[in-house]
Write a protein that holds these residues in place. Structure first.
Motif, PDB file in Angstrom:
ATOM      1  N   MET A 155     -16.085  -6.981  -0.985  1.00 26.90           N
ATOM      2  CA  MET A 155     -16.132  -5.521  -0.831  1.00 26.90           C
ATOM      3  C   MET A 155     -17.043  -5.173   0.334  1.00 26.90           C
ATOM      4  O   MET A 155     -18.189  -5.633   0.386  1.00 26.90           O
ATOM      5  CB  MET A 155     -16.657  -4.841  -2.096  1.00 26.90           C
ATOM      6  CG  MET A 155     -16.744  -3.323  -1.986  1.00 26.90           C
ATOM      7  SD  MET A 155     -17.620  -2.565  -3.378  1.00 26.90           S
ATOM      8  CE  MET A 155     -16.490  -2.890  -4.706  1.00 26.90           C
ATOM      9  N   GLU A 169     -14.834   1.191  -0.871  1.00 26.64           N
ATOM     10  CA  GLU A 169     -15.152   0.399  -2.057  1.00 26.64           C
ATOM     11  C   GLU A 169     -13.896  -0.206  -2.654  1.00 26.64           C
ATOM     12  O   GLU A 169     -13.547   0.038  -3.802  1.00 26.64           O
ATOM     13  CB  GLU A 169     -15.901   1.272  -3.058  1.00 26.64           C
ATOM     14  CG  GLU A 169     -17.266   1.643  -2.523  1.00 26.64           C
ATOM     15  CD  GLU A 169     -17.990   2.643  -3.380  1.00 26.64           C
ATOM     16  OE1 GLU A 169     -18.097   3.804  -2.944  1.00 26.64           O
ATOM     17  OE2 GLU A 169     -18.424   2.283  -4.477  1.00 26.64           O
ATOM     18  N   LYS A 170     -13.225  -0.967  -1.835  1.00 26.26           N
ATOM     19  CA  LYS A 170     -12.017  -1.644  -2.270  1.00 26.26           C
ATOM     20  C   LYS A 170     -12.299  -3.135  -2.329  1.00 26.26           C
ATOM     21  O   LYS A 170     -13.014  -3.668  -1.496  1.00 26.26           O
ATOM     22  CB  LYS A 170     -10.883  -1.400  -1.279  1.00 26.26           C
ATOM     23  CG  LYS A 170     -10.524   0.061  -1.103  1.00 26.26           C
ATOM     24  CD  LYS A 170      -9.482   0.228  -0.024  1.00 26.26           C
ATOM     25  CE  LYS A 170     -10.072   0.040   1.356  1.00 26.26           C
ATOM     26  NZ  LYS A 170      -9.061   0.235   2.418  1.00 26.26           N
ATOM     27  N   LEU A 171     -11.718  -3.793  -3.299  1.00 22.25           N
ATOM     28  CA  LEU A 171     -11.864  -5.233  -3.421  1.00 22.25           C
ATOM     29  C   LEU A 171     -10.703  -5.945  -2.745  1.00 22.25           C
ATOM     30  O   LEU A 171      -9.542  -5.566  -2.943  1.00 22.25           O
ATOM     31  CB  LEU A 171     -11.899  -5.649  -4.889  1.00 22.25           C
ATOM     32  CG  LEU A 171     -13.194  -5.382  -5.665  1.00 22.25           C
ATOM     33  CD1 LEU A 171     -12.995  -5.703  -7.139  1.00 22.25           C
ATOM     34  CD2 LEU A 171     -14.343  -6.179  -5.089  1.00 22.25           C
ATOM     35  N   PHE A 203      -9.114  -9.633  -2.827  1.00 21.33           N
ATOM     36  CA  PHE A 203      -9.169 -10.817  -3.676  1.00 21.33           C
ATOM     37  C   PHE A 203      -8.620 -12.047  -2.968  1.00 21.33           C
ATOM     38  O   PHE A 203      -7.707 -11.956  -2.144  1.00 21.33           O
ATOM     39  CB  PHE A 203      -8.336 -10.592  -4.946  1.00 21.33           C
ATOM     40  CG  PHE A 203      -8.979  -9.701  -5.954  1.00 21.33           C
ATOM     41  CD1 PHE A 203      -8.815  -8.328  -5.890  1.00 21.33           C
ATOM     42  CD2 PHE A 203      -9.742 -10.226  -6.984  1.00 21.33           C
ATOM     43  CE1 PHE A 203      -9.409  -7.494  -6.833  1.00 21.33           C
ATOM     44  CE2 PHE A 203     -10.333  -9.403  -7.928  1.00 21.33           C
ATOM     45  CZ  PHE A 203     -10.167  -8.032  -7.852  1.00 21.33           C
ATOM     46  N   ARG A 258     -14.531   6.446  -9.478  1.00 22.04           N
ATOM     47  CA  ARG A 258     -13.559   5.670  -8.719  1.00 22.04           C
ATOM     48  C   ARG A 258     -12.559   4.991  -9.651  1.00 22.04           C
ATOM     49  O   ARG A 258     -12.944   4.354 -10.631  1.00 22.04           O
ATOM     50  CB  ARG A 258     -14.263   4.584  -7.884  1.00 22.04           C
ATOM     51  CG  ARG A 258     -14.820   5.104  -6.575  1.00 22.04           C
ATOM     52  CD  ARG A 258     -16.321   5.081  -6.551  1.00 22.04           C
ATOM     53  NE  ARG A 258     -16.830   5.249  -5.202  1.00 22.04           N
ATOM     54  CZ  ARG A 258     -17.107   6.439  -4.645  1.00 22.04           C
ATOM     55  NH1 ARG A 258     -16.906   7.540  -5.320  1.00 22.04           N
ATOM     56  NH2 ARG A 258     -17.575   6.504  -3.410  1.00 22.04           N
ATOM     57  N   TYR A 292      -8.615   2.667  -9.585  1.00 25.56           N
ATOM     58  CA  TYR A 292      -7.785   1.819  -8.724  1.00 25.56           C
ATOM     59  C   TYR A 292      -6.574   1.323  -9.510  1.00 25.56           C
ATOM     60  O   TYR A 292      -6.647   1.126 -10.721  1.00 25.56           O
ATOM     61  CB  TYR A 292      -8.574   0.591  -8.268  1.00 25.56           C
ATOM     62  CG  TYR A 292      -9.953   0.863  -7.709  1.00 25.56           C
ATOM     63  CD1 TYR A 292     -11.038   1.083  -8.554  1.00 25.56           C
ATOM     64  CD2 TYR A 292     -10.177   0.895  -6.330  1.00 25.56           C
ATOM     65  CE1 TYR A 292     -12.300   1.328  -8.044  1.00 25.56           C
ATOM     66  CE2 TYR A 292     -11.434   1.141  -5.820  1.00 25.56           C
ATOM     67  CZ  TYR A 292     -12.495   1.353  -6.686  1.00 25.56           C
ATOM     68  OH  TYR A 292     -13.752   1.597  -6.179  1.00 25.56           O
ATOM     69  N   TYR A 352      -3.963  -2.039  -9.196  1.00 22.72           N
ATOM     70  CA  TYR A 352      -3.678  -3.314  -8.555  1.00 22.72           C
ATOM     71  C   TYR A 352      -2.407  -3.903  -9.143  1.00 22.72           C
ATOM     72  O   TYR A 352      -2.038  -3.631 -10.280  1.00 22.72           O
ATOM     73  CB  TYR A 352      -4.798  -4.330  -8.801  1.00 22.72           C
ATOM     74  CG  TYR A 352      -6.092  -4.031  -8.112  1.00 22.72           C
ATOM     75  CD1 TYR A 352      -7.076  -3.276  -8.753  1.00 22.72           C
ATOM     76  CD2 TYR A 352      -6.356  -4.516  -6.834  1.00 22.72           C
ATOM     77  CE1 TYR A 352      -8.290  -3.026  -8.133  1.00 22.72           C
ATOM     78  CE2 TYR A 352      -7.561  -4.266  -6.207  1.00 22.72           C
ATOM     79  CZ  TYR A 352      -8.525  -3.526  -6.862  1.00 22.72           C
ATOM     80  OH  TYR A 352      -9.723  -3.270  -6.252  1.00 22.72           O
ATOM     81  N   GLY A 384      -2.813 -13.475  -6.051  1.00 25.52           N
ATOM     82  CA  GLY A 384      -4.008 -12.748  -6.451  1.00 25.52           C
ATOM     83  C   GLY A 384      -3.685 -11.301  -6.781  1.00 25.52           C
ATOM     84  O   GLY A 384      -2.550 -10.951  -7.098  1.00 25.52           O
ATOM     85  N   LEU A 385      -4.689 -10.442  -6.691  1.00 25.96           N
ATOM     86  CA  LEU A 385      -4.509  -9.021  -6.953  1.00 25.96           C
ATOM     87  C   LEU A 385      -4.463  -8.276  -5.629  1.00 25.96           C
ATOM     88  O   LEU A 385      -5.289  -8.516  -4.740  1.00 25.96           O
ATOM     89  CB  LEU A 385      -5.667  -8.466  -7.792  1.00 25.96           C
ATOM     90  CG  LEU A 385      -5.595  -8.698  -9.295  1.00 25.96           C
ATOM     91  CD1 LEU A 385      -5.918 -10.140  -9.641  1.00 25.96           C
ATOM     92  CD2 LEU A 385      -6.541  -7.744 -10.020  1.00 25.96           C
ATOM     93  N   LEU A 416      -4.133  -4.308  -3.854  1.00 25.38           N
ATOM     94  CA  LEU A 416      -4.417  -2.906  -4.138  1.00 25.38           C
ATOM     95  C   LEU A 416      -3.206  -2.041  -3.812  1.00 25.38           C
ATOM     96  O   LEU A 416      -2.673  -2.095  -2.701  1.00 25.38           O
ATOM     97  CB  LEU A 416      -5.628  -2.460  -3.324  1.00 25.38           C
ATOM     98  CG  LEU A 416      -6.127  -1.041  -3.533  1.00 25.38           C
ATOM     99  CD1 LEU A 416      -6.620  -0.843  -4.971  1.00 25.38           C
ATOM    100  CD2 LEU A 416      -7.245  -0.734  -2.545  1.00 25.38           C
ATOM    101  N   PHE A 436     -11.108   8.186  -5.292  1.00 21.66           N
ATOM    102  CA  PHE A 436     -12.552   8.262  -5.426  1.00 21.66           C
ATOM    103  C   PHE A 436     -13.022   9.501  -6.179  1.00 21.66           C
ATOM    104  O   PHE A 436     -14.185   9.604  -6.551  1.00 21.66           O
ATOM    105  CB  PHE A 436     -13.242   8.164  -4.065  1.00 21.66           C
ATOM    106  CG  PHE A 436     -13.184   6.784  -3.471  1.00 21.66           C
ATOM    107  CD1 PHE A 436     -13.374   6.594  -2.120  1.00 21.66           C
ATOM    108  CD2 PHE A 436     -12.934   5.682  -4.256  1.00 21.66           C
ATOM    109  CE1 PHE A 436     -13.322   5.326  -1.560  1.00 21.66           C
ATOM    110  CE2 PHE A 436     -12.879   4.406  -3.722  1.00 21.66           C
ATOM    111  CZ  PHE A 436     -13.075   4.229  -2.358  1.00 21.66           C
ATOM    112  N   GLY A 480     -20.946   0.009  -4.172  1.00 23.81           N
ATOM    113  CA  GLY A 480     -20.816  -1.446  -4.214  1.00 23.81           C
ATOM    114  C   GLY A 480     -20.909  -2.040  -5.598  1.00 23.81           C
ATOM    115  O   GLY A 480     -21.218  -3.218  -5.753  1.00 23.81           O
ATOM    116  N   GLN A 501     -16.027  -3.577 -10.246  1.00 26.85           N
ATOM    117  CA  GLN A 501     -14.933  -2.842 -10.847  1.00 26.85           C
ATOM    118  C   GLN A 501     -14.682  -3.387 -12.247  1.00 26.85           C
ATOM    119  O   GLN A 501     -14.775  -4.584 -12.496  1.00 26.85           O
ATOM    120  CB  GLN A 501     -13.682  -2.947  -9.978  1.00 26.85           C
ATOM    121  CG  GLN A 501     -13.873  -2.222  -8.651  1.00 26.85           C
ATOM    122  CD  GLN A 501     -12.651  -2.269  -7.767  1.00 26.85           C
ATOM    123  OE1 GLN A 501     -11.568  -2.639  -8.195  1.00 26.85           O
ATOM    124  NE2 GLN A 501     -12.823  -1.869  -6.515  1.00 26.85           N
TER     125      GLN A 501
END
Lengths: 118, 112
Positions: A95, A104-106, A108, B31, B33, B35, B42-43, B45, B50, B98, B101
């Motif tokens: 991140m 604030e995005k992950l 992976f 926030r 999300y 996925y 994997g994952l 987005l 937000f 930061g 999640q």
């Protein structure tokens, strides 16, 4: 764009042994966060550990610890005294440092399937 | 009760159908999300939000839409489902700054 690479699709280890899962990432950012998530067969996504890039000290959570090498862009996860319940997919994630516009995005990696053998 | 609740847990449907996946949270996070998880990938987005008035596309938003009905609710729609949207879908929430999640238990969606 950031990329996260987990080069070990599958690993197995005997119960009670120590295992290390590798993760490398590519970024031009100086401040960021790194995470390891565990996904057991129940398919839940469970946070294992979090590392702040501006902290030199490696994060630890009980039997789980990381080896964070910022210059090498490496973030490996060490599991000590492995247990049967550690059998899961493990995902490394990145991140960027949050800003007023979000970020604030992950991102992976593709995961490492870890099997603990009795 | 789970902090992040996804419904349904599993769904099988046919090509061309409209599908809505729902997510609600009691964590008080602003926030949220969505996925998608595919084997070996994997994952990834799909969309993120937000706050209630903020909706943003992720890396794979084509074929999907979202609605943030309230601070605690974030739904994902497939307007006309196609077989390659078969996947495991996760909703997640977080605080700002930061922070990690937190994920729901996922919805396994199969499109025939």
């Amino acid at each position: 764009a950031q990329t996260v690479t987990q080069s070990q699709p599958e690993m197995s280890v005997q119960e009670a042994e120590t295992v290390t899962l590798s993760c490398t990432y590519d970024t031009s950012e100086s401040n960021y966060y790194l995470f390891w998530y565990k996904q057991p067969p129940s398919r839940q996504m469970i946070l294992v550990i979090r590392q702040e890039a501006y902290k030199q000290q490696n994060a630890t959570e009980n039997r789980f610890s990381v080896n964070f090498q910022k210059a090498a862009k490496s973030f490996s996860l060490k599991i000590s005294d492995s247990q049967l319940g550690d059998t899961a997919m493990y995902f490394c994630a990145f991140m960027k440092e949050p800003s007023n516009f979000g970020n604030e995005k992950l991102t992976f990696g593709t995961g490492t399937r870890l099997t603990i053998i009795p | 009760d789970a902090d992040v609740t996804q419904t349904p847990r599993n769904r099988i449907t046919k090509t061309g159908k409209r599908i809505m996946l729902e997510c609600s949270q009691t964590k008080g996070h602003d926030r949220m999300y969505w996925y998608r998880q595919d084997p070996g990938l994997g994952l990834r987005l799909i969309y993120y939000s937000f706050d209630v008035k903020d909706i943003n596309k992720g890396e794979i938003s084509d074929g999907y839409s979202v609605s943030r009905q309230a601070q605690a609710k974030f739904s994902l729609s497939l307007e006309s489902a196609i077989p390659n949207q078969t996947a495991l879908y996760f909703c997640a929430t977080s605080k700002r700054g930061g922070q990690p999640q937190h994920f729901g238990d996922g919805t396994r969606l199969s499109i025939l």
